[in-house]
Design an enzyme around this catalytic site. Structure first.
Site, PDB file in Angstrom:
ATOM      1  N   ARG A  34       0.695  -1.159   0.032  1.00  0.00           N
ATOM      2  CA  ARG A  34       0.045   0.033   0.050  1.00  0.00           C
ATOM      3  C   ARG A  34       0.789   1.251  -0.024  1.00  0.00           C
ATOM      4  NH1 ARG A  34      -4.962  -0.814  -0.257  1.00  0.00           N
ATOM      5  NH2 ARG A  34      -6.011  -2.456  -0.007  1.00  0.00           N
ATOM      6  N   ASP A  35       0.526   2.212  -0.808  1.00  0.00           N
ATOM      7  CA  ASP A  35       1.094   3.538  -0.802  1.00  0.00           C
ATOM      8  C   ASP A  35       1.132   4.151   0.658  1.00  0.00           C
ATOM      9  OD1 ASP A  35       2.036   5.488  -3.425  1.00  0.00           O
ATOM     10  OD2 ASP A  35       1.563   6.614  -1.470  1.00  0.00           O
ATOM     11  N   ILE A  36       2.100   4.645   0.986  1.00  0.00           N
ATOM     12  CA  ILE A  36       1.736   5.549   2.521  1.00  0.00           C
ATOM     13  C   ILE A  36       1.004   6.761   2.270  1.00  0.00           C
ATOM     14  CG2 ILE A  36       3.855   6.676   2.340  1.00  0.00           C
ATOM     15  CD1 ILE A  36       4.928   5.797   4.938  1.00  0.00           C
ATOM     16  N   ASN A  97       5.052   6.650 -12.957  1.00  0.00           N
ATOM     17  CA  ASN A  97       5.905   7.962 -13.319  1.00  0.00           C
ATOM     18  C   ASN A  97       7.525   7.516 -13.671  1.00  0.00           C
ATOM     19  OD1 ASN A  97       3.637   9.403 -12.868  1.00  0.00           O
ATOM     20  ND2 ASN A  97       3.965   8.993 -10.405  1.00  0.00           N
ATOM     21  N   GLU A 105       9.481  10.201  -8.133  1.00  0.00           N
ATOM     22  CA  GLU A 105      10.152  10.436  -6.703  1.00  0.00           C
ATOM     23  C   GLU A 105      11.188   9.496  -6.444  1.00  0.00           C
ATOM     24  OE1 GLU A 105       7.060  11.491  -3.951  1.00  0.00           O
ATOM     25  OE2 GLU A 105       6.245  12.916  -5.119  1.00  0.00           O
ATOM     26  N   VAL A 106      10.557   8.281  -6.455  1.00  0.00           N
ATOM     27  CA  VAL A 106      11.548   7.072  -5.961  1.00  0.00           C
ATOM     28  C   VAL A 106      12.020   6.247  -7.232  1.00  0.00           C
ATOM     29  CG1 VAL A 106      11.462   4.647  -4.600  1.00  0.00           C
ATOM     30  CG2 VAL A 106       9.910   6.716  -3.931  1.00  0.00           C
ATOM     31  N   HIS A 110       8.012   1.282 -10.298  1.00  0.00           N
ATOM     32  CA  HIS A 110       6.845   0.846  -9.343  1.00  0.00           C
ATOM     33  C   HIS A 110       5.604   1.410 -10.394  1.00  0.00           C
ATOM     34  CE1 HIS A 110       8.119   5.038  -8.025  1.00  0.00           C
ATOM     35  NE2 HIS A 110       6.854   5.250  -8.081  1.00  0.00           N
ATOM     36  N   HIS A 112       1.861   2.296  -9.966  1.00  0.00           N
ATOM     37  CA  HIS A 112       0.569   2.701  -9.081  1.00  0.00           C
ATOM     38  C   HIS A 112      -0.643   1.938  -9.646  1.00  0.00           C
ATOM     39  CE1 HIS A 112       2.683   6.313  -7.331  1.00  0.00           C
ATOM     40  NE2 HIS A 112       3.436   6.252  -8.117  1.00  0.00           N
TER      41      HIS A 112
END
Ligand code: AMP
Length: 128
Positions: A34-36, A97, A105-106, A110, A112
């Site tokens: 799960r995304d924080i 992304n 960002e990371v 990944h 989403h």
């Protein structure tokens, strides 16, 4: 040129067990958690366990086994959340992304998976 993987990124730390995550699914080659900072009622990140910076890195260098595992895991997450169309769910959005213009960002690939409400248009139409 080429890909420069930073093994200090937050998802590398999750994979090494150095920081916690809320796991949805795990396979030999992939992890879904799960995304924080959820942007919708359901917001899950699916990552390969291998050190891939982004989607084009993964597409170019991952093994067929990793690619199949990753693709199936994304579908399995949609099933687990009961948003897949096969189940009669209401659907979802996938996005990845990538780089500066993608506002990544990371720097670990990944996808989403967001769902649980109508998500609106993909992009604003006021800028080409
Ligand atoms: P981006 O790289 O822009 O596609 O997004 C990175 C995503 O990672 C953001 O949605 C963050 O909320 C999420 N994120 C950052 N740190 C964590 C963490 N420790 N656990 C879960 N999600 C995270």
């Amino acid at each position: 040129m080429g890909y420069d993987y930073d093994d200090q990124n937050v998802f590398a730390k999750i994979l090494r067990g150095e920081i916690p995550n809320t796991t949805v699914l795990e396979t030999d080659h992939s992890l879904a958690f799960r995304d924080i900072n959820a942007q919708a009622p359901e917001h899950v990140l699916v990552i390969p366990k291998g050190p891939y910076v982004c989607f084009d890195h993964f597409a170019a260098e991952a093994s067929a086994e990793e690619i199949v595992d990753f693709t199936r895991t994304i579908g399995d997450v949609a099933q687990a959340l009961k948003v897949d169309l096969g189940y009669g769910g209401d659907g979802y959005r996938l996005l990845s992304n990538t780089g500066a213009h993608g506002v990544q960002e990371v720097p670990h690939l990944h996808i989403h998976l967001v769902a649980g409400r109508p998500l609106g248009r993909m992009l604003c139409r006021d800028q080409p």
